[in-house]
Enzyme design. Structure first.
Site, PDB file in Angstrom:
ATOM      1  N   ARG A   1     -13.260 -14.257  -1.550  1.00 38.77           N
ATOM      2  CA  ARG A   1     -12.433 -14.965  -0.561  1.00 38.77           C
ATOM      3  C   ARG A   1     -13.259 -15.731   0.460  1.00 38.77           C
ATOM      4  O   ARG A   1     -12.731 -16.643   1.097  1.00 38.77           O
ATOM      5  CB  ARG A   1     -11.469 -13.992   0.127  1.00 38.77           C
TER       6      ARG A   1
ATOM      7  N   ARG B   1      -3.074 -13.950  -2.101  1.00 43.31           N
ATOM      8  CA  ARG B   1      -3.132 -14.199  -0.653  1.00 43.31           C
ATOM      9  C   ARG B   1      -3.695 -15.591  -0.354  1.00 43.31           C
ATOM     10  O   ARG B   1      -3.295 -16.230   0.623  1.00 43.31           O
ATOM     11  CB  ARG B   1      -3.943 -13.120   0.046  1.00 43.31           C
TER      12      ARG B   1
ATOM     13  N   ASP C   1      -7.115  -7.919   4.675  1.00 42.06           N
ATOM     14  CA  ASP C   1      -6.258  -8.708   3.779  1.00 42.06           C
ATOM     15  C   ASP C   1      -5.684  -9.940   4.464  1.00 42.06           C
ATOM     16  O   ASP C   1      -5.116 -10.810   3.801  1.00 42.06           O
ATOM     17  CB  ASP C   1      -5.092  -7.842   3.267  1.00 42.06           C
TER      18      ASP C   1
ATOM     19  N   SER D   1       0.832  -1.210   0.000  1.00 45.10           N
ATOM     20  CA  SER D   1       0.000   0.000   0.000  1.00 45.10           C
ATOM     21  C   SER D   1       0.865   1.257   0.000  1.00 45.10           C
ATOM     22  O   SER D   1       0.600   2.215  -0.727  1.00 45.10           O
ATOM     23  CB  SER D   1      -0.883   0.022   1.258  1.00 45.10           C
TER      24      SER D   1
ATOM     25  N   LYS E   1     -12.806  -9.035  -3.422  1.00 43.58           N
ATOM     26  CA  LYS E   1     -11.343  -8.910  -3.468  1.00 43.58           C
ATOM     27  C   LYS E   1     -10.831  -9.606  -4.739  1.00 43.58           C
ATOM     28  O   LYS E   1     -11.606  -9.841  -5.658  1.00 43.58           O
ATOM     29  CB  LYS E   1     -10.721  -9.508  -2.206  1.00 43.58           C
TER      30      LYS E   1
ATOM     31  N   GLY F   1      -6.063  -3.481  -7.647  1.00 44.48           N
ATOM     32  CA  GLY F   1      -7.165  -2.585  -7.284  1.00 44.48           C
ATOM     33  C   GLY F   1      -6.654  -1.242  -6.798  1.00 44.48           C
ATOM     34  O   GLY F   1      -7.255  -0.194  -7.063  1.00 44.48           O
TER      35      GLY F   1
ATOM     36  N   SER G   1     -13.214   1.659   2.902  1.00 40.80           N
ATOM     37  CA  SER G   1     -12.225   1.276   1.901  1.00 40.80           C
ATOM     38  C   SER G   1     -11.170   2.363   1.763  1.00 40.80           C
ATOM     39  O   SER G   1     -11.474   3.507   1.434  1.00 40.80           O
ATOM     40  CB  SER G   1     -12.917   1.056   0.547  1.00 40.80           C
TER      41      SER G   1
HETATM   42  C1  S3P Z   1      -5.599  -1.296  -0.039  1.00 35.73           C
HETATM   43  C2  S3P Z   1      -6.806  -1.234   0.573  1.00 35.73           C
HETATM   44  C3  S3P Z   1      -7.652  -2.402   0.832  1.00 35.73           C
HETATM   45  C4  S3P Z   1      -6.851  -3.691   0.731  1.00 35.73           C
HETATM   46  C5  S3P Z   1      -5.973  -3.718  -0.484  1.00 35.73           C
HETATM   47  C6  S3P Z   1      -4.986  -2.557  -0.460  1.00 35.73           C
HETATM   48  C7  S3P Z   1      -4.861  -0.042  -0.272  1.00 35.73           C
HETATM   49  O1  S3P Z   1      -8.680  -2.460  -0.146  1.00 35.73           O
HETATM   50  O2  S3P Z   1      -7.722  -4.786   0.731  1.00 35.73           O
HETATM   51  O3  S3P Z   1      -5.246  -4.920  -0.550  1.00 35.73           O
HETATM   52  O4  S3P Z   1      -3.669  -0.070  -0.595  1.00 35.73           O
HETATM   53  O5  S3P Z   1      -5.481   1.017  -0.133  1.00 35.73           O
HETATM   54  P1  S3P Z   1     -10.047  -1.627   0.033  1.00 35.73           P
HETATM   55  O6  S3P Z   1      -9.680  -0.221   0.101  1.00 35.73           O
HETATM   56  O7  S3P Z   1     -10.856  -1.955  -1.177  1.00 35.73           O
HETATM   57  O8  S3P Z   1     -10.663  -2.138   1.283  1.00 35.73           O
END
Ligand code: S3P
Length: 435
Positions: free
Chosen positions: A346, A388, A315, A24, A342, A94, A167
């Site tokens: 999951r 994962r 996660d 992240s 996800k 994502g 999120s």
């Molecule tokens: C992330 C936020 C989370 C997480 C993803 C990484 C990020 O997703 O599950 O692996 O880097 O901001 P969401 O924001 O959709 O919950």
């Protein structure tokens, strides 16, 4: 298809390891580096496929990036991006597609974002709706809900937005768009999600006001960065924490792990289950805490979790499920419907994998019940491209009483290159990689 053969019955997970940089934070560092004035040096960043997508995207938007560690991003300021000559391919990521959507909403040109088959099934209306409210023009497949996304950015106005989901990707997309908007931008979440964007924006000189589940960006002009040091990814460490707890005779130390409290819900849960995990030598680096984690074999008990805790370990639920399967009694996970959207569904994937390993589970709409039984049966499990899931069930395979095959493991590269090598170093002969 790339797969792993795992010999069961592993024991004695001992020694010291490190895990690669936080995914992240790496994405965010690259994006903010591109928007800053001058060079940003990022050390310890995650060289994985997901982060490479963000890096290639900023290159396509006209930013020079010198590889190596530290990575050097030649930022051109808030208004220095230029229209890409082609579609931006976000792969499996994502974070790349949603965060870039926020940045591109503020650019006076056209961008098209797409990704792999998994990403093209993931909901994008969660960012399209607020970004349109800020003034961007956006389109996507399936009535603007799925990628590819088309963004024609422009003049934005600040927004006060109640997000229906907790999120960090949604929150970050809106805050990044807020950098280009007139006035303040506020996001209110149903529960607090990870706050790396806020911390990094602050480190870049922006003004962020946080009040519980509400965060406001007051744009403060140019972004100032120069060095960002990325800690080890807690989400990658999670697989080794669980392995250390469930494999007999283990005593493992993981150095330099990011322990931002919006990410470490798994620690709280493992400790509540009776797991011996110590957080040692905490220090701060670039506004983010990091620590050394020590884990030892433990007798685990089932727990019930839900509510505000879920975004803090979203996660880590595949890894947690493996710990729960080895615990005494049942574990109930609720309020986790986000798991269905996800990299794979999951909830379904965990239930299927655990059932194959002889563990009884009950699928709920927003979570699952795992009937811990202490023993796992070796199985053949296909990750369907979810990194994962592949890693969690490799760990489960080590604990199983005979051989396990995890199919479709190339996806591990999206977040943890070196995962297999680390296991092979710890358990010579236990994990065989086949192409
Ligand atoms: C992330 C936020 C989370 C997480 C993803 C990484 C990020 O997703 O599950 O692996 O880097 O901001 P969401 O924001 O959709 O919950």
């Amino acid at each position: 298809m790339e797969h792993l053969k795992i010999r069961g019955g592993a024991r004695g997970l001992q020694g010291k390891i490190t895990v690669p940089g936080d995914k992240s934070i790496s994405h965010r560092a690259i994006i903010l580096g591109a928007l800053a004035d001058g060079v940003t040096e990022i050390s310890g960043y995650l060289r994985s496929e997901d982060c490479q997508r963000t890096l290639e995207a900023v290159r396509a938007l006209g930013i020079d990036v010198e590889g190596g560690d530290p990575l050097r991003i030649h930022g051109k300021g808030l208004h220095g991006l230029r229209e890409a000559g082609d579609i931006l391919d976000c792969g499996n990521s994502g974070t790349t597609i949603r965060l870039l959507a926020g940045v591109l909403a503020g650019q006076p040109f056209l961008s098209i974002l797409t990704g792999d088959a998994s990403l093209r099934r993931r909901p994008m209306d969660r960012v399209v709706i607020p970004l349109k409210q800020m003034g961007a023009e956006m389109w996507g497949r399936a009535w603007d809900t799925l990628p590819p996304l088309v963004v024609r950015g422009g003049r934005l106005r600040g927004l006060r937005y109640h997000s229906p989901v907790a999120s960090a990707q949604v929150k970050s997309a809106i805050l990044l768009a807020g950098l280009f908007a007139e006035g303040r931008t506020t996001v209110i979440e149903p529960a607090r999600s990870r706050d790396h964007t806020e911390r990094l924006l602050k480190a870049c000189g922006q003004v962020l006001e946080t009040d519980g589940r509400e965060v406001t960006l007051v744009p403060a002009g140019a972004l100032r960065t120069n060095r960002i040091s990325v800690s080890g990814d807690f989400s990658s460490a999670a697989f080794f924490l669980v392995a250390g707890l469930i494999l007999p005779d283990s005593d493992l130390t993981i150095e330099g792990v990011g322990v931002n409290p919006t990410r470490t819900g798994l620690l709280d849960v493992l400790q509540a289950m009776g797991g011996v995990v110590e957080v040692q030598q905490e220090e701060e680096s670039g506004g983010e805490p990091r620590a050394r984690l020590r884990v030892r074999t433990s007798c685990l008990k089932g727990v019930s979790i839900g509510g505000d805790l879920i975004p803090r370990l979203i996660d880590e639920i595949p890894a947690l499920a493996v710990a729960a399967a080895c615990a005494e009694g049942k574990t109930i996970i609720q309020d986790a419907a986000e798991l269905r959207v996800k990299e794979s569904d999951r909830i379904r994937a965990i239930a299927t994998a655990l059932n194959q390993m002889g563990v009884r589970t009950e699928e709920l709409e927003d979570g699952l019940i795992i009937h811990g039984c202490g023993s796992l049966r070796g199985a053949s499990y296909e990750s369907r491209g979810d990194h994962r899931m592949a890693m969690a069930f490799t760990v489960a395979g080590l604990r199983a009483d005979n051989e396990t095959t995890v199919l479709d493991t190339a996806c591990i590269q999206t977040s943890f290159p070196g995962f297999v090598q680390t296991l092979q170093d710890l358990f010579p002969g236990s994990v065989e990689q086949k192409v």
